[in-house]
Design a protein around this motif. Structure first.
Motif, PDB file in Angstrom:
ATOM      1  N   ASP A  37       4.758  57.875  -8.496  1.00 41.49           N
ATOM      2  CA  ASP A  37       4.974  58.894  -7.479  1.00 41.49           C
ATOM      3  C   ASP A  37       3.907  59.975  -7.561  1.00 41.49           C
ATOM      4  O   ASP A  37       3.461  60.501  -6.533  1.00 41.49           O
ATOM      5  N   SER A  38       3.485  60.308  -8.776  1.00 43.34           N
ATOM      6  CA  SER A  38       2.505  61.371  -8.946  1.00 43.34           C
ATOM      7  C   SER A  38       1.121  60.958  -8.450  1.00 43.34           C
ATOM      8  O   SER A  38       0.255  61.801  -8.250  1.00 43.34           O
ATOM      9  N   ASN A  39       0.924  59.666  -8.210  1.00 44.65           N
ATOM     10  CA  ASN A  39      -0.373  59.187  -7.729  1.00 44.65           C
ATOM     11  C   ASN A  39      -0.640  59.556  -6.277  1.00 44.65           C
ATOM     12  O   ASN A  39      -1.773  59.513  -5.824  1.00 44.65           O
ATOM     13  N   ILE A  53      -1.862  46.241  -5.486  1.00 46.19           N
ATOM     14  CA  ILE A  53      -0.613  45.567  -5.857  1.00 46.19           C
ATOM     15  C   ILE A  53       0.550  46.491  -5.517  1.00 46.19           C
ATOM     16  O   ILE A  53       0.513  47.691  -5.822  1.00 46.19           O
ATOM     17  N   TRP A  54       1.568  45.916  -4.892  1.00 48.32           N
ATOM     18  CA  TRP A  54       2.691  46.707  -4.388  1.00 48.32           C
ATOM     19  C   TRP A  54       4.015  46.112  -4.864  1.00 48.32           C
ATOM     20  O   TRP A  54       4.126  44.909  -5.085  1.00 48.32           O
ATOM     21  N   MET A  55       5.018  46.978  -4.952  1.00 48.04           N
ATOM     22  CA  MET A  55       6.351  46.557  -5.379  1.00 48.04           C
ATOM     23  C   MET A  55       7.374  47.160  -4.424  1.00 48.04           C
ATOM     24  O   MET A  55       7.339  48.364  -4.140  1.00 48.04           O
ATOM     25  N   MET A  56       8.278  46.332  -3.910  1.00 44.42           N
ATOM     26  CA  MET A  56       9.314  46.824  -3.005  1.00 44.42           C
ATOM     27  C   MET A  56      10.312  47.678  -3.781  1.00 44.42           C
ATOM     28  O   MET A  56      10.738  47.318  -4.882  1.00 44.42           O
ATOM     29  N   THR A 201       2.022  55.114   4.881  1.00 48.13           N
ATOM     30  CA  THR A 201       2.385  56.495   5.158  1.00 48.13           C
ATOM     31  C   THR A 201       1.886  57.470   4.098  1.00 48.13           C
ATOM     32  O   THR A 201       1.905  58.680   4.316  1.00 48.13           O
ATOM     33  N   ALA A 202       1.475  56.962   2.941  1.00 48.97           N
ATOM     34  CA  ALA A 202       0.950  57.794   1.865  1.00 48.97           C
ATOM     35  C   ALA A 202       0.068  56.925   0.984  1.00 48.97           C
ATOM     36  O   ALA A 202       0.019  55.698   1.147  1.00 48.97           O
ATOM     37  N   TYR A 203      -0.615  57.549   0.028  1.00 49.39           N
ATOM     38  CA  TYR A 203      -1.499  56.785  -0.842  1.00 49.39           C
ATOM     39  C   TYR A 203      -0.755  55.647  -1.517  1.00 49.39           C
ATOM     40  O   TYR A 203      -1.275  54.532  -1.636  1.00 49.39           O
ATOM     41  N   ASN A 204       0.466  55.895  -1.952  1.00 49.23           N
ATOM     42  CA  ASN A 204       1.182  54.866  -2.711  1.00 49.23           C
ATOM     43  C   ASN A 204       2.403  54.327  -1.977  1.00 49.23           C
ATOM     44  O   ASN A 204       3.290  53.754  -2.600  1.00 49.23           O
ATOM     45  N   PHE A 229       7.285  49.855   0.097  1.00 48.61           N
ATOM     46  CA  PHE A 229       6.563  49.338  -1.061  1.00 48.61           C
ATOM     47  C   PHE A 229       5.862  50.507  -1.729  1.00 48.61           C
ATOM     48  O   PHE A 229       5.345  51.405  -1.056  1.00 48.61           O
ATOM     49  N   LYS A 230       5.824  50.497  -3.076  1.00 50.43           N
ATOM     50  CA  LYS A 230       5.083  51.493  -3.836  1.00 50.43           C
ATOM     51  C   LYS A 230       3.887  50.825  -4.503  1.00 50.43           C
ATOM     52  O   LYS A 230       3.983  49.708  -5.014  1.00 50.43           O
ATOM     53  N   LYS A 231       2.774  51.537  -4.506  1.00 42.13           N
ATOM     54  CA  LYS A 231       1.536  51.016  -5.101  1.00 42.13           C
ATOM     55  C   LYS A 231       1.650  51.052  -6.615  1.00 42.13           C
ATOM     56  O   LYS A 231       2.017  52.066  -7.204  1.00 42.13           O
ATOM     57  N   VAL A 232       1.320  49.945  -7.247  1.00 38.54           N
ATOM     58  CA  VAL A 232       1.403  49.835  -8.701  1.00 38.54           C
ATOM     59  C   VAL A 232       0.103  50.368  -9.313  1.00 38.54           C
ATOM     60  O   VAL A 232      -0.985  49.923  -8.941  1.00 38.54           O
TER      61      VAL A 232
END
Length: 276
Positions: A37-39, A53-56, A201-204, A229-232
């Protein structure tokens, strides 16, 4: 000797450790969530670049919303399908017999997925099955009519994509009816079309919404819920110094030879061992 559930538990356990960092790193879920989240907050990003790489974040193995009622043909297509029970007993989903999960079930799985951007196509690479999905952006038309009939069904269908502003719109047709839509066994017909809408919608963060158009099997359009999805982070996809989606955690391939070996070591040999 099918023990995918046991093997999957082991795989997911290792994956959890992987996402907590390299070997020996902290395994606190909240701390890891804070890491990725801080990324995002203050980093610039290209909304047309999903590379990474992304994770749902919310996995329900389905479209994320209740399905509309089935038509009589849809009810017939679902006959004989047994969903997993709440007590942990596996049903008869195709993947329990070493068959592909198919689309969209693989997209909605618990495993990480990588986007690779190229000039004429976007690739989705999946940890589970080591599967690659081609999303063509070269302007080709979605197969239809006689062309679609000649191409025939495929486990992951035939997909074309285009940009609508900052949203990537993917349409897929020609899906194999043997592949379940979700874990409950909901069907989809060969003539169905699934639309995916991805927006970074955002960097991650990449948001996704899927819609199933299948008047043959459903009484109304099946509009799915929004998912994220969040960026790993790079350092969270590193395993013993080897970075990337296939960094050595697990091949994620359903191979009967591997499963027989695992069954023998974990059950047969243990059961046959003479007490000391």
């Amino acid at each position: 000797m099918r023990n995918r559930s046991i093997i999957l538990i082991s795989v997911l356990t290792v994956i959890f450790l992987w996402f907590a960092g390299s070997a020996g790193a902290q395994d606190d879920k909240d701390k890891f969530k804070a890491r990725y989240d801080s990324n995002s907050d203050n980093k610039e990003f290209n909304p047309h670049d999903f590379g990474g790489i992304w994770m749902m974040t919310r996995v329900d193995h389905g479209l994320g919303a209740p399905a509309p009622p089935l038509t009589p043909a849809g009810v017939a297509a679902m006959a004989g399908r047994v969903a997993d029970s709440r007590s942990g007993v596996n049903g008869n989903a195709p993947w329990y017999a070493c068959n592909p999960m198919g689309f969209p079930r693989l997209l909605n799985d618990d495993e990480p997925m990588e986007f690779i951007m190229t000039p004429d196509k976007i690739l989705q690479v999946f940890q589970w099955e080591h599967r690659i999905r081609y999303l063509w952006t070269d302007g080709r038309e979605l197969p239809s009519g006689e062309n679609l009939e000649n191409l025939g069904p495929a486990w992951y269908g035939h997909s074309v994509a285009k940009w609508e502003g900052n949203t990537l719109v993917v349409n897929t047709v020609g899906l194999d009816e043997r592949a379940w839509l979700d874990n409950t066994g909901l069907p989809k017909s060969f003539h169905a079309r699934i639309e995916e809408r991805y927006t970074r919608t955002a960097y991650n963060t990449v948001e996704l919404q899927m819609t199933l158009y299948d008047p043959e099997y459903y009484t109304a359009t099946y509009v799915g819920g929004k998912k994220s999805f969040k960026k790993v982070p790079d350092d969270a996809s590193t395993y013993f110094g080897w970075k990337g989606l296939f960094a050595g955690i697990s091949e994620g391939i359903c191979a009967p030879m591997n499963e027989v070996e695992g069954y023998n070591k974990g059950f047969r040999d243990v059961g046959q061992a003479k007490p000391k």
